[in-house]
Scaffold this active site. Structure first.
Site, PDB file in Angstrom:
ATOM      1  N   ARG A 547     -27.793-150.357  -2.135  1.00 56.60           N
ATOM      2  CA  ARG A 547     -28.904-149.481  -1.757  1.00 56.60           C
ATOM      3  C   ARG A 547     -30.184-150.296  -1.875  1.00 56.60           C
ATOM      4  NH1 ARG A 547     -29.530-144.423  -0.823  1.00 56.60           N
ATOM      5  NH2 ARG A 547     -31.570-143.492  -1.177  1.00 56.60           N
ATOM      6  N   ASP A 661     -40.669-162.375  -4.885  1.00 51.94           N
ATOM      7  CA  ASP A 661     -39.832-161.418  -5.618  1.00 51.94           C
ATOM      8  C   ASP A 661     -38.535-162.089  -6.055  1.00 51.94           C
ATOM      9  OD1 ASP A 661     -39.116-159.078  -6.750  1.00 51.94           O
ATOM     10  OD2 ASP A 661     -38.688-158.000  -4.897  1.00 51.94           O
TER      11      ASP A 661
HETATM   12  P1  ADP Z   1     -33.963-154.278  -0.425  1.00 50.71           P
HETATM   13  O1  ADP Z   1     -34.525-155.569   0.025  1.00 50.71           O
HETATM   14  O2  ADP Z   1     -34.177-153.177   0.524  1.00 50.71           O
HETATM   15  O3  ADP Z   1     -34.303-153.914  -1.846  1.00 50.71           O
HETATM   16  P2  ADP Z   1     -31.622-155.675  -1.150  1.00 50.71           P
HETATM   17  O4  ADP Z   1     -31.740-156.916  -0.394  1.00 50.71           O
HETATM   18  O5  ADP Z   1     -31.991-155.728  -2.603  1.00 50.71           O
HETATM   19  O6  ADP Z   1     -32.384-154.504  -0.450  1.00 50.71           O
HETATM   20  O7  ADP Z   1     -30.138-155.135  -1.028  1.00 50.71           O
HETATM   21  C1  ADP Z   1     -29.625-154.092  -1.808  1.00 50.71           C
HETATM   22  C2  ADP Z   1     -28.223-154.422  -2.260  1.00 50.71           C
HETATM   23  O8  ADP Z   1     -27.360-154.570  -1.120  1.00 50.71           O
HETATM   24  C3  ADP Z   1     -28.126-155.779  -2.982  1.00 50.71           C
HETATM   25  O9  ADP Z   1     -28.359-155.614  -4.365  1.00 50.71           O
HETATM   26  C4  ADP Z   1     -26.701-156.211  -2.708  1.00 50.71           C
HETATM   27  O10 ADP Z   1     -25.801-155.593  -3.625  1.00 50.71           O
HETATM   28  C5  ADP Z   1     -26.437-155.647  -1.332  1.00 50.71           C
HETATM   29  N1  ADP Z   1     -26.669-156.679  -0.306  1.00 50.71           N
HETATM   30  C6  ADP Z   1     -27.824-156.950   0.344  1.00 50.71           C
HETATM   31  N2  ADP Z   1     -27.660-157.953   1.223  1.00 50.71           N
HETATM   32  C7  ADP Z   1     -26.396-158.331   1.142  1.00 50.71           C
HETATM   33  C8  ADP Z   1     -25.615-159.341   1.806  1.00 50.71           C
HETATM   34  N3  ADP Z   1     -26.142-160.126   2.729  1.00 50.71           N
HETATM   35  N4  ADP Z   1     -24.320-159.471   1.457  1.00 50.71           N
HETATM   36  C9  ADP Z   1     -23.785-158.675   0.508  1.00 50.71           C
HETATM   37  N5  ADP Z   1     -24.449-157.723  -0.151  1.00 50.71           N
HETATM   38  C10 ADP Z   1     -25.734-157.540   0.160  1.00 50.71           C
END
Ligand code: ADP
Length: 801
Positions: A547, A661
């Site tokens: 999420r 970040d």
């Molecule tokens: P946002 O930038 O909107 O906060 P994130 O990049 O932190 O979102 O992504 C949320 C979660 O989704 C991550 O903590 C991870 O568990 C999962 N996630 C995001 N990108 C990937 C990816 N490329 N491959 C696998 N899991 C991912």
């Protein structure tokens, strides 16, 4: 100490009189107040009786027959009437009390007068005797002088005339008379003094104490009566008296007897009906009598006029079905997980229930009702989805039938834009399949793509929740024209209307006429979607894996290559500004290619929800990974993770990208513990970036002091965060500065505090962390140096084994 011994003095006597006057005045005040209180009670009684009467004016008709709540209300009103009567009777009793007070006051006045008189009487006798003694003493003095004079005379005559003679006799006689007078006066004086002594003694020891003692007892008995009057006054205003209590008890009982499950028993008995008969909705065949063949009752019409509409409708409906399913899942999860809804403390609109309306049972019922409503909604939408799918499937890949009698589309059979992109134009495919249709690509991106006069593309924008199609053209700057829809569903700018947007664009392009006279903009070259502008249908979402800030993250498959990918979605309800921020990450990632930076595959902006497609990094977030594998991670693996992160960051620094970040939660773990930097939502491509729009949502514990204090970001700020990331890696996912609030941590860092080394951290790595946390940014190492230090340490470690 009583009056008799303490109040004998003159001043005390006067004070006692003044005191009695004050008591009389207090009685008068009390009398007036009690009269007023009686008046108030009487008026309240009248008001209350009116309330009860008003309350009893309820509908006596049949509708509420058997209703316990009605019964309770009536009894309640009756009891209010009783209360009114009670108040009235209290008012009457108060008036009696008032009379008693009047009598008491009169008696007290008399007692005061008697005391005054008696006191004056006994004091008068003493005063009189005192005067007598003085008077007699005066007489005594006078006679004493007379006597002395006559005695002197007699002695003179006696010596002069011997012992005889008339004259001597005469003088002797006078002398003797004066002597007698003196003796008499003397005796009277003695007697009067004796009497005065006696009277004074009696006054002081008997009469005055007696009077005062008596007066004390009189005054005290008045106080007793007065107290009784006050007690009565209070009793007649006592709302906790048995009478009021009984009334209240009856009200409570009758209200408690309301039983929701009994309330409608009689009503349902009376109005029992059989279940409702279904309403029949039927297609009115008369409507299509005159149009044989084309439109059929209860059948969707699929032709070149409707296919786009049907497809987009299908997408919307499928989306709604999915939303319904997700909402149901969420509700079930919440109900099972003791969520706020499940424990009944949250009302429908999310606010805390303060009036106690929500019972846990209510909340359960509401949930199951809401769940049923969602299931119905899902079923209804699914039915429509099936119907449209079925209709579209029947057409399959065949040439679409024409919806119009005149074959307008013949004009476009050659359907190609005559430009170097060789873009095709056909009326029988949806708009979003056209290469020059860029979906909801944000305006900034659009502007970036249109460089020369005549460059154009078509896109969609959502305004006031309504979708609008926009033609964007580069012509003396950038111009954006909203496609107008005519009442009969055709499309136009200023010229003639066309049944489809493709035909309208074709017309503008081929005719070389300006889109609007005012702009003069002419379409010369269609700009096609870039490699990374994917179609939403190119990916199939498989399962939710995370999420993010903007929406859920899914594991998905690329239809074309069957490659597994990660897809970040952006909630449709977010405002445009947020959607632009969401795409910012895609725009930045697009340019990077490094094994330790997560790779962008594309963005899907053709329709909602907009999505970012990235390589799937199977280990998920580094933070979770560290926590899950804390028992098995070796120092060598941890150092490897630090080196990967440093490699990725060295690459970013070389590209002038500030991540802003960097943290374990924003790194992903690939095979063999390799780490990739992700989450570029806050990144900026600048050497130095000064924050101007406030410091909202700053990851304080990861952010360098100069960024927190002055909003000044450089790659050296990322170095500070990298130090925290190292700490997270070696503490296997602990929270930095745990137990400290953000502001406390900030304060302590500013004062020079730095976190201690996590257990089992190689000392060189801790030294590196401390260097990253140098207060002066310039004293921190750059990523190139960091990479080299960590790499050298790893090589040394590997060689030592
Ligand atoms: P946002 O930038 O909107 O906060 P994130 O990049 O932190 O979102 O992504 C949320 C979660 O989704 C991550 O903590 C991870 O568990 C999962 N996630 C995001 N990108 C990937 C990816 N490329 N491959 C696998 N899991 C991912």
């Amino acid at each position: 100490m009583g009056f008799s011994s303490a109040l004998q003095g003159r001043a005390a006597h006067e004070a006692l009189i003044v005191r009695q006057d004050a008591e009389l005045r207090l009685m008068e005040t009390m009398k007036r107040s009690i009269q007023l209180k009686a008046k108030c009670d009487r008026e309240y009684a009248i008001g209350l009786a009116a309330v009860a009467q008003q309350g009893l004016k309820t509908d006596r008709a049949d509708e509420m027959q058997g209703s316990l709540i009605t019964k309770a209300w009536r009894s309640y009103m009756d009891e209010l009437d009783h209360q009114a009567k009670q108040f009235k009777s209290n008012a009457e009793l108060l008036e009696v009390v008032c009379e008693k007070l009047t009598h008491l006051s009169q008696d007290k006045r008399k007692a005061r007068k008697a005391y005054q008189e008696e006191h004056a009487k006994i004091a008068a006798r003493l005063n009189h005797l005192t005067d007598e003694v003085v008077r007699k003493k005066g007489e005594y003095q006078k006679h004493l002088e007379g006597y002395k004079a006559l005695r002197t005379r007699f002695e003179e005559h006696y010596i002069k005339s011997g012992r005889g003679g008339r004259k001597l006799d005469d003088v002797r006689d006078k002398y003797q008379k004066a002597c007698r007078k003196l003796h008499l006066t003397h005796n009277e004086y003695v007697l009067s003094i004796t009497e005065a002594v006696e009277v004074e003694k009696d006054f002081r020891t008997v009469l005055l104490p007696g009077l005062l003692e008596h007066q004390q007892s009189v005054q005290e008995s008045f106080i007793l009566l007065w107290k009784n009057i006050l007690q009565e006054t209070s009793q007649h205003g006592d709302l906790t008296s048995d009478k009021f209590k009984e009334i209240q008890k009856r009200i409570d009982n009758v209200i408690n007897s309301i039983n929701p499950s009994e309330e409608y028993r009689e009503f349902t008995e009376k109005h029992k009906t059989s279940p409702t008969t279904p309403l029949v909705f039927q297609f009115d065949d008369a409507l299509i009598e005159d149009i044989p063949g084309k439109l059929q009752s209860n059948t969707l019409t699929v032709d070149n006029l409707t296919v786009d509409w049907l497809r987009s409708r299908l997408i919307d409906l499928e989306m709604s079905v999915k939303e319904c399913q997700e909402k149901q899942l969420k509700m079930i999860e919440q109900a099972n997980g003791g969520s706020p809804i499940a424990n009944g403390s949250i009302t429908r609109n999310g606010s805390t229930a303060s009036n106690g309306i929500q019972s846990p049972k209510d909340s359960q019922n509401r949930q199951s009702k809401d769940l049923n409503a969602l299931r119905c909604q899902e079923k209804q939408k699914q039915k429509l989805v099936d119907m449209i799918k079925c209709a579209l499937n029947e057409i399959g890949c065949e040439e679409l039938p024409s919806g119009c009698d005149d074959h307008l589309e013949q004009n476009f059979i050659e359907n190609s834009f005559n430009n170097d992109q060789q873009m095709s134009l056909s009326t029988n495919r949806p708009l979003y399949e056209e290469e020059w249709f860029h979906g909801v690509l944000p305006r900034e991106e659009v502007v970036r793509l249109l460089n020369n006069d005549g460059d154009f593309l078509v896109r969609e924008t959502i305004r006031n929740e309504e979708s609008q199609i926009v033609l964007s053209v580069c012509w003396n700057g950038h111009k954006h024209f909203i496609v107008q829809t005519t009442v009969d569903g055709h499309f136009r700018f200023e010229g003639p209307p066309f049944p489809s947007i493709q035909e309208l664009i074709m017309h503008q392009y081929q005719s070389e006429l300006p889109v609007t006279v005012k702009s003069g903009a002419i379409l010369r070259r269609a700009i096609c979607r870039e490699r990374w502008e994917l179609s939403n249908d190119d990916v199939v979402l498989l399962e939710k894996i995370g999420r993010g800030n903007f929406g859920d993250v899914y594991k998905a498959k690329l239809k074309s290559t069957k490659q597994d990918v990660a897809v970040k979605t952006c909630r449709m309800t977010l405002p445009d500004e947020q959607k632009r921020k969401f795409l910012q990450e895609g725009r930045i990632l697009k340019q990077y290619d490094h094994p330790n930076i997560v790779k962008l595959i594309g963005i899907c902006v053709q329709k909602q929800p907009i999505m970012i497609v990235m390589e799937l990094v199977p280990g998920g977030s580094l933070l979770n990974y560290l926590r899950k594998n804390s028992n098995s991670l070796t120092a060598r693996q941890q150092m490897g993770m630090c080196r990967d992160a440093a490699a990725g960051m060295r690459y970013l620094e070389s590209k002038n990208c500030i991540h802003r970040d960097l943290a374990a939660r924003n790194c992903l773990v690939d095979f063999e513990n390799s780490v990739k930097i992700s989450d570029f939502g806050m990144s900026r491509e600048e050497e130095e970036y000064i924050v101007s729009d406030g410091m909202k949502q700053i990851p304080v514990k990861w952010t360098a002091p100069e960024a927190l204090n002055f909003g000044k970001y450089t790659s050296l700020c990322d170095v500070w965060s990298y130090g925290i990331l190292m700490w997270e890696i070696f503490s296997k996912g602990d929270t930095p500065y745990s137990g400290m609030s953000n502001s406390r941590a900030r304060e302590r860092i500013d004062a020079g505090y730095r976190m201690p080394t996590p257990e089992n951290t190689p000392p060189e790595m801790y030294r590196l962390m401390l260097k990253c946390w140098s207060a002066e940014a310039d004293a921190r190492p750059h990523f190139d140096e960091i990479y080299n230090v960590v790499d050298a340490l790893i090589i040394r470690l590997d060689n030592s084994h």
